[in-house]
Structure formats: structure tokens, C-alpha cells
Motif scaffolding. Structure first.
Motif, PDB file in Angstrom:
ATOM      1  N   PRO A  50      31.070  35.104  37.826  1.00  0.00           N
ATOM      2  CA  PRO A  50      31.931  34.105  37.194  1.00  0.00           C
ATOM      3  C   PRO A  50      32.120  34.415  35.705  1.00  0.00           C
ATOM      4  O   PRO A  50      31.229  34.907  35.043  1.00  0.00           O
ATOM      5  N   GLY A  51      33.312  34.132  35.234  1.00  0.00           N
ATOM      6  CA  GLY A  51      33.587  34.350  33.817  1.00  0.00           C
ATOM      7  C   GLY A  51      34.254  35.676  33.516  1.00  0.00           C
ATOM      8  O   GLY A  51      34.727  35.882  32.413  1.00  0.00           O
ATOM      9  N   PHE A  52      34.314  36.592  34.469  1.00  0.00           N
ATOM     10  CA  PHE A  52      35.049  37.848  34.278  1.00  0.00           C
ATOM     11  C   PHE A  52      36.208  37.860  35.252  1.00  0.00           C
ATOM     12  O   PHE A  52      36.051  37.502  36.411  1.00  0.00           O
ATOM     13  N   GLU A  53      37.372  38.273  34.776  1.00  0.00           N
ATOM     14  CA  GLU A  53      38.556  38.279  35.622  1.00  0.00           C
ATOM     15  C   GLU A  53      39.343  39.577  35.471  1.00  0.00           C
ATOM     16  O   GLU A  53      39.183  40.298  34.491  1.00  0.00           O
ATOM     17  N   ILE A  54      40.187  39.808  36.447  1.00  0.00           N
ATOM     18  CA  ILE A  54      41.212  40.837  36.351  1.00  0.00           C
ATOM     19  C   ILE A  54      42.527  40.106  36.147  1.00  0.00           C
ATOM     20  O   ILE A  54      42.862  39.188  36.900  1.00  0.00           O
ATOM     21  N   GLU A  55      43.254  40.485  35.102  1.00  0.00           N
ATOM     22  CA  GLU A  55      44.590  39.940  34.872  1.00  0.00           C
ATOM     23  C   GLU A  55      45.588  40.991  35.335  1.00  0.00           C
ATOM     24  O   GLU A  55      45.593  42.119  34.839  1.00  0.00           O
ATOM     25  N   LEU A  56      46.410  40.643  36.292  1.00  0.00           N
ATOM     26  CA  LEU A  56      47.472  41.523  36.757  1.00  0.00           C
ATOM     27  C   LEU A  56      48.751  41.130  36.044  1.00  0.00           C
ATOM     28  O   LEU A  56      49.085  39.947  35.962  1.00  0.00           O
ATOM     29  N   ILE A  57      49.458  42.114  35.501  1.00  0.00           N
ATOM     30  CA  ILE A  57      50.694  41.860  34.752  1.00  0.00           C
ATOM     31  C   ILE A  57      51.818  42.670  35.372  1.00  0.00           C
ATOM     32  O   ILE A  57      51.708  43.888  35.530  1.00  0.00           O
ATOM     33  N   ARG A  58      52.884  41.978  35.744  1.00  0.00           N
ATOM     34  CA  ARG A  58      54.104  42.661  36.196  1.00  0.00           C
ATOM     35  C   ARG A  58      55.191  42.316  35.201  1.00  0.00           C
ATOM     36  O   ARG A  58      55.563  41.154  35.031  1.00  0.00           O
TER      37      ARG A  58
END
Length: 129
Positions: A50-58
Motif C-alpha cells: 500500500p502507498g506505492f502505485e503505477i500511474e499509466l499515462i496515455r
């Protein structure tokens, strides 16, 4: 001043395919998804971390500087108070890419700056619930 690594952002060309890949392959789940005039973004979380994420950007408006293959866009760090962090790092010689931080529609405050090799870095203060 830095609490932890916040997220890593990855440029994608097919958002549905990317969400499916990270979900099915590694067990990430979609936390939120949003879009503005130039980008579609999805934030994936992993229950085990928890607290770490992957941000996907298109990008809806294509950017010239991206490579043909997928690219890691930026590295983000969590801070408790973005105003204090900006002041602290200004004193250490960091110049931020904007005069003030941005506020996302979920209340998250962010500001970008460059590292010594022009790598894009970001400070993030999550909205306190």
C-alpha cells in the motif's frame, strides 16, 4: 523530508491493454482513472504494497519527446506538507518547474522538478482523508 517513493509513471499507447496487463500479470487493481484535455491517467495499486502505485499515462495530444517504445515518465516522492517541502528543497537549490503546486481533482497536491540528469521528479502530498 521525503517519506517514501510515491509512484512511477509510465507512458502507454493503449490504456485498456496496459491496465489489463498490470492487473492480470502482477495483481494490481485500479484505484482511480481520470482524464483532462491532454491526458488520460489511471492509478494502479498493489494490496501487498500500500502507498506505492503505477500511474499509466496515455497522451491524447502526442508529445514529440517520447521514444517509440514505452517510457517511464517520472519518479514521485510522498511528502507530508508540500509547502514545507518546496521551501526546504528551494533552500537546497532545487528550482521547480512551476511557481506553485497543482491540485488534482481528488485533492492531491503535486509539483515537478528536474534531477541532475534532467530526469523528471515530483513531490506529492496526498489529500488527508
Amino acid at each position: 523530508m521525503i517519506k517514501k517513493v510515491e509512484h512511477v509513471a509510465i507512458i502507454v499507447t493503449d490504456m485498456e491493454k496496459a491496465i489489463s496487463y498490470y492487473s492480470n500479470m502482477f495483481g494490481f487493481t485500479l484505484r482511480t482513472r481520470r482524464q483532462n484535455n491532454s491526458r488520460e491517467m489511471a492509478f494502479l495499486k498493489l494490496d501487498q504494497q500500500p502507498g506505492f502505485e503505477i500511474e499509466l499515462i496515455r497522451d491524447l495530444v502526442l508529445q514529440d519527446e517520447y521514444f517509440e517504445r514505452g517510457i517511464v515518465n517520472h519518479l514521485a516522492f510522498t511528502v507530508d506538507n508540500i509547502e514545507d517541502a518546496v521551501h526546504f528543497y528551494n533552500e537546497k537549490g532545487i528550482s521547480f518547474n512551476s511557481e506553485t503546486y497543482n491540485i488534482a481533482n481528488d485533492g492531491t497536491k503535486t509539483i515537478f522538478f528536474y534531477g541532475p540528469n534532467r530526469e523528471l521528479l515530483q513531490l506529492v502530498e496526498r489529500e488527508k482523508l
